[in-house]
Design a protein around this motif. Structure first.
Motif, short mmCIF file in Angstrom:
data_model
loop_
_atom_site.label_atom_id
_atom_site.label_comp_id
_atom_site.label_asym_id
_atom_site.label_seq_id
_atom_site.Cartn_x
_atom_site.Cartn_y
_atom_site.Cartn_z
N LEU A 128 -19.64 0.25 4.68
CA LEU A 128 -18.21 -0.02 4.58
C LEU A 128 -17.96 -1.31 3.81
CD1 LEU A 128 -15.31 0.73 5.38
CD2 LEU A 128 -15.62 -0.66 7.45
N HIS A 182 -8.42 1.11 3.18
CA HIS A 182 -9.46 1.96 3.77
C HIS A 182 -10.45 1.12 4.57
CE1 HIS A 182 -12.62 4.98 4.12
NE2 HIS A 182 -13.46 4.10 3.59
N ILE A 183 -10.84 -0.03 4.01
CA ILE A 183 -11.78 -0.91 4.71
C ILE A 183 -11.17 -1.39 6.02
CG2 ILE A 183 -12.98 -3.12 4.58
CD1 ILE A 183 -13.21 -2.67 1.55
N ASP A 232 -8.76 0.02 7.84
CA ASP A 232 -8.62 1.10 8.80
C ASP A 232 -9.95 1.43 9.48
OD1 ASP A 232 -5.95 1.26 8.23
OD2 ASP A 232 -6.14 2.93 6.82
N ARG A 233 -11.02 1.48 8.69
CA ARG A 233 -12.33 1.78 9.26
C ARG A 233 -12.81 0.65 10.17
NH1 ARG A 233 -15.93 5.09 6.46
NH2 ARG A 233 -17.44 4.37 8.02
N GLU A 234 -12.50 -0.57 9.80
CA GLU A 234 -13.00 -1.73 10.54
C GLU A 234 -12.25 -1.96 11.85
OE1 GLU A 234 -15.59 -5.06 11.04
OE2 GLU A 234 -15.62 -3.48 9.52
N ILE A 266 -10.51 2.58 13.35
CA ILE A 266 -11.55 3.51 13.79
C ILE A 266 -12.66 2.77 14.55
CG2 ILE A 266 -13.18 5.29 13.01
CD1 ILE A 266 -11.45 5.72 10.60
N ASP A 296 -15.28 1.32 13.35
CA ASP A 296 -16.62 1.46 12.75
C ASP A 296 -16.89 0.15 12.02
OD1 ASP A 296 -18.97 2.27 11.68
OD2 ASP A 296 -18.10 3.65 10.21
N ASN A 297 -17.22 -0.90 12.79
CA ASN A 297 -17.11 -2.24 12.23
C ASN A 297 -18.44 -2.99 12.14
OD1 ASN A 297 -17.59 -3.01 14.89
ND2 ASN A 297 -15.42 -3.24 15.34
#
Length: 331
Positions: free
Chosen positions: A117, A160-161, A163-165, A168, A170-171
């Motif tokens: 990510l 996007h980074i 949102d994922r971090e 979601i 996923d960090n």
């Protein structure tokens, strides 16, 4: 981490991280910083032109730090492993000697790999092409589209980074905790590898000393284009007076600076080699102590097994002499 002060990325921390990143600049054998690449293949050697990190900046209210690397080409997972090892050293989870050892040894050791990510290709540079065809064709640059590129980063890539971090989850924090939980295994692996290197008298000198200078010279020449030969109108070679630079104060100053830089590089090289030697000796001591402790535990298990068997013989439960196999009791 628990029971520790929050990690603050200030200017001093940025300087420390950039000092770590400098060790990757130049031509090196990156086989330990890639996936499934043998140390003896030419493919393992890559040339990194520059590597640096920024001060923290905000994305939707949260702070991020940007690592920017410029190189001729990269191996699979190479950048993620370079960032992972840098974070490990900067946060104190592994040592600088581990970074240097993985960069110089021919042995295979695992290097921490940061999450994918946040990793994206920012730009391709065609300096040699642009220099060579600057008068014939339009240069291949993003200069005319910088605003659009930056807007795309802010609206799409950075979103996007984020949102994922943070949405979601996923960090990076999860990856750091996983790395911490296995740092004892990491330490044991490097201790064994350093011990083997010490036994084999492996030379851990940098591979980039000569290659980096040659690569930088070639890179500079590609950017400047071919030089035209000097000639007299009659076709003969021009006679030029040899200039040792002493007549020009600027040349003298530049020569002095270059000499000081070379001396500093030589001193840094000696310091790094001494650091690796101390680390290898310390690793060998830890390996020896661990092996001695394992042998002691094995002997203790052997004595208990013999005593247990003798007790059973004494009580008439079994008949015969105990036979003890070291291999069966060893781990």
């Amino acid at each position: 981490e628990k029971n520790q002060e929050p990690y603050v990325f200030d200017e001093a921390e940025r300087t420390k991280v950039n000092d770590i990143l400098k060790h990757f600049v130049g031509t090196h054998n990156f086989h330990n910083y890639a996936t499934k690449v043998d140390c003896d293949t030419p493919q393992a050697r890559r040339f990194v032109i520059s590597f640096s990190c920024s001060m923290p900046f905000k994305i939707q209210g949260e702070y991020f730090v940007k690592f920017e690397i410029l190189g001729q080409s990269f191996l699979f997972n190479m950048i993620r492993k370079l960032v992972g090892m840098t974070i490990g050293v900067a946060r104190g989870y592994c040592d600088m000697s581990d970074l240097l050892f993985a960069l110089r040894t021919k042995q295979r050791v695992n290097t921490p790999m940061a999450p994918e990510l946040g990793l994206f290709l920012c730009e391709c540079q065609y300096d040699a092409y642009n220099k060579r065809f600057s008068t014939e064709r339009v240069p291949l640059r993003l200069d005319n589209w910088r605003d659009k590129v930056e807007a795309f980063k802010q609206q799409t890539v950075y979103k996007h980074i984020y949102d994922r971090e943070y949405v979601i989850k996923d960090n990076m924090g999860e990856w750091i905790h996983k790395f911490i939980s296995d740092k004892d295994g990491f330490r044991e692996q490097y201790d064994l590898a350093m011990h083997r290197a010490l036994l084999k008298e492996e030379k851990l000198a940098p591979l980039s000393a000569k290659n980096s200078q040659k690569q930088r010279a070639n890179n500079s020449q590609n950017q400047q284009g071919p030089k035209a030969p000097s000639a007299t109108p009659g076709g003969g070679e021009a006679n030029a007076k040899k200039d040792d630079g002493t007549s020009d104060p600027k040349k003298v100053e530049a020569s002095t600076v270059a000499k000081e830089e070379e001396e500093q590089k030589s001193e840094n090289k000696r310091d790094e080699e001494a650091l690796l030697l101390r680390a290898a000796k310390s690793a060998a001591e830890r390996v020896s102590k661990k092996r001695a402790l394992e042998l002691e535990k094995q002997e203790e298990r052997k004595r208990r097994e013999i005593a247990r068997h003798e007790e059973r013989v004494k009580n008439g439960m079994v008949v015969g002499k105990v036979e003890y196999n070291d291999d069966e009791m060893s781990e």
